[in-house]
Write a protein that holds these residues in place. Structure first.
Motif, PDB file in Angstrom:
ATOM      1  N   PHE A   1     -13.843  -2.625  16.494  1.00  0.00           N
ATOM      2  CA  PHE A   1     -13.390  -2.059  17.791  1.00  0.00           C
ATOM      3  C   PHE A   1     -11.742  -2.463  17.662  1.00  0.00           C
ATOM      4  N   CYS A   2     -10.879  -1.493  18.216  1.00  0.00           N
ATOM      5  CA  CYS A   2      -9.528  -1.582  18.138  1.00  0.00           C
ATOM      6  C   CYS A   2      -9.051  -1.348  19.629  1.00  0.00           C
ATOM      7  N   LYS A   3      -8.732  -2.277  20.230  1.00  0.00           N
ATOM      8  CA  LYS A   3      -8.453  -2.107  21.651  1.00  0.00           C
ATOM      9  C   LYS A   3      -7.101  -1.539  21.947  1.00  0.00           C
ATOM     10  N   GLU A   4      -6.168  -1.571  20.957  1.00  0.00           N
ATOM     11  CA  GLU A   4      -4.701  -1.282  20.836  1.00  0.00           C
ATOM     12  C   GLU A   4      -4.724   0.147  21.056  1.00  0.00           C
ATOM     13  N   LYS A   5      -3.601   0.878  21.276  1.00  0.00           N
ATOM     14  CA  LYS A   5      -3.259   1.913  20.918  1.00  0.00           C
ATOM     15  C   LYS A   5      -2.760   2.434  19.610  1.00  0.00           C
ATOM     16  N   ASN A   6      -3.487   3.145  18.656  1.00  0.00           N
ATOM     17  CA  ASN A   6      -2.995   3.234  17.409  1.00  0.00           C
ATOM     18  C   ASN A   6      -2.821   4.927  17.263  1.00  0.00           C
ATOM     19  N   VAL A   7      -1.608   5.071  16.711  1.00  0.00           N
ATOM     20  CA  VAL A   7      -1.281   6.407  16.169  1.00  0.00           C
ATOM     21  C   VAL A   7      -0.954   6.412  14.708  1.00  0.00           C
ATOM     22  N   PHE A   8      -1.814   7.558  14.388  1.00  0.00           N
ATOM     23  CA  PHE A   8      -1.674   7.867  12.962  1.00  0.00           C
ATOM     24  C   PHE A   8      -0.913   8.986  12.664  1.00  0.00           C
ATOM     25  N   PHE A   9       0.400   8.726  12.233  1.00  0.00           N
ATOM     26  CA  PHE A   9       1.421   9.903  11.995  1.00  0.00           C
ATOM     27  C   PHE A   9       1.595  10.346  10.444  1.00  0.00           C
ATOM     28  N   SER A  10       1.470  11.420  10.278  1.00  0.00           N
ATOM     29  CA  SER A  10       1.583  12.079   9.123  1.00  0.00           C
ATOM     30  C   SER A  10       0.676  11.279   8.033  1.00  0.00           C
ATOM     31  N   SER A  11      -0.576  11.090   8.200  1.00  0.00           N
ATOM     32  CA  SER A  11      -1.261  10.522   7.385  1.00  0.00           C
ATOM     33  C   SER A  11      -2.411  11.384   6.752  1.00  0.00           C
ATOM     34  N   ASP A  12      -3.254  10.972   5.928  1.00  0.00           N
ATOM     35  CA  ASP A  12      -4.388  11.688   5.506  1.00  0.00           C
ATOM     36  C   ASP A  12      -5.487  11.281   5.964  1.00  0.00           C
ATOM     37  N   LEU A  13      -5.641  10.120   6.951  1.00  0.00           N
ATOM     38  CA  LEU A  13      -6.630   9.602   7.641  1.00  0.00           C
ATOM     39  C   LEU A  13      -7.097  10.450   8.992  1.00  0.00           C
ATOM     40  N   PHE A  14      -8.533  10.858   8.735  1.00  0.00           N
ATOM     41  CA  PHE A  14      -8.945  11.623   9.621  1.00  0.00           C
ATOM     42  C   PHE A  14      -9.822  10.956  10.582  1.00  0.00           C
ATOM     43  N   LYS A  15     -10.424  11.154  11.564  1.00  0.00           N
ATOM     44  CA  LYS A  15     -11.324  10.470  12.512  1.00  0.00           C
ATOM     45  C   LYS A  15     -12.636  10.545  11.741  1.00  0.00           C
ATOM     46  N   TYR A  16     -13.173  11.441  11.239  1.00  0.00           N
ATOM     47  CA  TYR A  16     -14.600  11.462  10.597  1.00  0.00           C
ATOM     48  C   TYR A  16     -14.531  10.372   9.261  1.00  0.00           C
ATOM     49  N   ARG A  17     -13.449  10.045   8.834  1.00  0.00           N
ATOM     50  CA  ARG A  17     -13.374   9.162   7.674  1.00  0.00           C
ATOM     51  C   ARG A  17     -13.505   7.507   8.052  1.00  0.00           C
ATOM     52  N   PHE A  18     -13.674   7.313   9.368  1.00  0.00           N
ATOM     53  CA  PHE A  18     -13.853   6.098  10.081  1.00  0.00           C
ATOM     54  C   PHE A  18     -15.085   5.991   9.973  1.00  0.00           C
ATOM     55  N   VAL A  19     -15.973   5.532   9.181  1.00  0.00           N
ATOM     56  CA  VAL A  19     -17.617   5.306   9.167  1.00  0.00           C
ATOM     57  C   VAL A  19     -17.715   3.886   9.951  1.00  0.00           C
ATOM     58  N   ASN A  20     -18.715   4.138  10.907  1.00  0.00           N
ATOM     59  CA  ASN A  20     -19.190   2.835  11.753  1.00  0.00           C
ATOM     60  C   ASN A  20     -18.022   2.368  12.540  1.00  0.00           C
ATOM     61  N   CYS A  21     -17.204   3.259  12.711  1.00  0.00           N
ATOM     62  CA  CYS A  21     -15.897   2.568  13.622  1.00  0.00           C
ATOM     63  C   CYS A  21     -15.896   3.246  15.190  1.00  0.00           C
ATOM     64  N   LYS A  22     -15.369   2.467  15.967  1.00  0.00           N
ATOM     65  CA  LYS A  22     -15.154   3.219  17.414  1.00  0.00           C
ATOM     66  C   LYS A  22     -13.494   3.072  17.497  1.00  0.00           C
ATOM     67  N   LEU A  23     -12.926   4.375  17.491  1.00  0.00           N
ATOM     68  CA  LEU A  23     -11.545   4.304  17.901  1.00  0.00           C
ATOM     69  C   LEU A  23     -11.181   4.492  19.200  1.00  0.00           C
ATOM     70  N   ILE A  24     -10.410   3.540  19.880  1.00  0.00           N
ATOM     71  CA  ILE A  24     -10.191   3.598  21.195  1.00  0.00           C
ATOM     72  C   ILE A  24      -8.655   3.817  21.516  1.00  0.00           C
ATOM     73  N   ASN A  25      -8.265   4.716  22.103  1.00  0.00           N
ATOM     74  CA  ASN A  25      -6.864   4.970  22.451  1.00  0.00           C
ATOM     75  C   ASN A  25      -6.411   5.301  20.951  1.00  0.00           C
ATOM     76  N   SER A  26      -6.672   6.046  19.999  1.00  0.00           N
ATOM     77  CA  SER A  26      -6.173   6.513  18.887  1.00  0.00           C
ATOM     78  C   SER A  26      -5.656   7.827  18.825  1.00  0.00           C
ATOM     79  N   THR A  27      -4.565   8.081  18.338  1.00  0.00           N
ATOM     80  CA  THR A  27      -4.145   9.607  18.295  1.00  0.00           C
ATOM     81  C   THR A  27      -3.653   9.715  16.871  1.00  0.00           C
ATOM     82  N   PHE A  28      -4.232  10.923  16.368  1.00  0.00           N
ATOM     83  CA  PHE A  28      -3.799  11.606  14.966  1.00  0.00           C
ATOM     84  C   PHE A  28      -2.994  12.777  15.145  1.00  0.00           C
ATOM     85  N   LEU A  29      -1.492  12.628  14.694  1.00  0.00           N
ATOM     86  CA  LEU A  29      -0.542  13.378  14.761  1.00  0.00           C
ATOM     87  C   LEU A  29      -0.101  13.993  13.482  1.00  0.00           C
TER      88      LEU A  29
END
Length: 194
Positions: A1-29
């Motif tokens: 669990f990540c309770k902080e706000k995470n911003v993924f900027f210009s990365s090759d990480l996508f939501k579907y690659r986080f297996v068994n993770c719950k992303l809270i307040n995360s943004t992919f830009l």
């Protein structure tokens, strides 16, 4: 669990690659673009990619054998021009392929036939030049072929997005022009090399 706000900027990480993770307040830009193949979920897709490449490589083997057996019998120019014409026709019919298996069969046919043109071209290139210039000429012409291949891939890549007919017609036209120009070369069969 990540309770902080995470911003993924210009990365090759996508939501579907986080297996068994719950992303809270995360943004992919501005995710990076490129090869979006992900073999982890779709084994059949990965298998088909390698299987089609294997079939394309295997299709070249009969063309190599036939061209080696017929090169001296029918001549280099007939081999080059004839193979280019048949390759032109098979390339043109790629435009009408609708099924995946039909396209694979046509691509294998094209690869098996067009290799005879390359073999004849390699033999003619070596035999046309005198011994003191042969390696330089062969290397220079091979470098031009590689440059043309790179340019062709980059040009065709931009045209495929529009329609598949345009790059297929360009390739068929180039093969037709090549078969016509091949008839202008001198025949080297049966001649003593200098």
């Amino acid at each position: 669990f990540c309770k902080e706000k995470n911003v993924f900027f210009s990365s090759d990480l996508f939501k579907y690659r986080f297996v068994n993770c719950k992303l809270i307040n995360s943004t992919f830009l501005h995710n990076k673009e490129g090869c979006m193949l992900d073999f982890s979920d779709d084994f059949n897709n990965a298998y088909m990619i390698y299987f089609v490449n294997f079939l394309g490589t295997l299709a070249v083997l009969p063309g190599n054998i036939v061209s080696a057996l017929l090169m001296d019998k029918i001549g280099r120019l007939r081999m080059l021009a004839g193979s280019s014409v048949i390759s032109c026709v098979s390339c043109f019919f790629l435009m009408f392929g609708n099924s995946e298996s039909g396209m694979i069969a046509l691509l294998c046919l094209f690869g098996g036939i067009s290799i005879a043109s390359w073999n004849a071209l390699d033999v003619i290139t070596v035999e046309l030049y005198p011994s003191d210039k042969r390696t330089t000429a062969f290397g220079f012409l091979n470098a031009l072929c590689k440059l043309a291949a790179v340019l062709g891939i980059s040009i065709f890549q931009s045209l495929v997005g529009i329609t598949k007919a345009v790059p297929i017609l360009f390739a068929a036209g180039a093969l037709a022009a090549g078969s016509f120009l091949a008839t202008k070369l001198p025949e080297t069969r049966g001649q003593v090399l200098q």
